[in-house]
Design a protein around this motif. Sequence first.
Motif, PDB file in Angstrom:
ATOM      1  N   TYR A  66       4.066  11.713   0.845  1.00 48.81           N
ATOM      2  CA  TYR A  66       5.171  10.777   1.042  1.00 48.81           C
ATOM      3  C   TYR A  66       4.953   9.515   0.215  1.00 48.81           C
ATOM      4  N   PHE A  67       3.737   8.970   0.280  1.00 47.82           N
ATOM      5  CA  PHE A  67       3.402   7.764  -0.479  1.00 47.82           C
ATOM      6  C   PHE A  67       3.567   8.000  -1.974  1.00 47.82           C
ATOM      7  N   ASN A  68       3.102   9.129  -2.440  1.00 50.60           N
ATOM      8  CA  ASN A  68       3.178   9.477  -3.857  1.00 50.60           C
ATOM      9  C   ASN A  68       4.622   9.543  -4.346  1.00 50.60           C
ATOM     10  N   HIS A  69       5.523   9.944  -3.470  1.00 53.78           N
ATOM     11  CA  HIS A  69       6.933  10.081  -3.836  1.00 53.78           C
ATOM     12  C   HIS A  69       7.739   8.821  -3.537  1.00 53.78           C
ATOM     13  N   GLY A  70       7.096   7.791  -3.011  1.00 53.81           N
ATOM     14  CA  GLY A  70       7.808   6.548  -2.724  1.00 53.81           C
ATOM     15  C   GLY A  70       8.420   6.485  -1.342  1.00 53.81           C
TER      16      GLY A  70
END
Length: 83
Positions: A66-70
């Motif tokens: 989730y963090f990686n995708h914003g």
Amino acid sequence: MGIIPLCFKAGEDADTLGLTGHERYSIDLPSNISEIRPGQDVTVTTDTGKSFICTARFETEVELAYFNHGGILPYVIRNLFNQ
């Protein structure tokens, strides 16, 4: 996501570290997102020069995705678009 969840180390808090809440923070994360691990310790530095260690509270690989995708919404939209 916009927020990196952090946890102070045992025995530390904003008062013991002399933090007011008005600081700007730099979080030393690996430049490659695949190098971030759940529960990893990171160095946090304030604009006043204070530096301390916190634990990044990414608990699972899914949270890291989730963090990686914003965030969750961009993650879901990208997955729907790729289907």
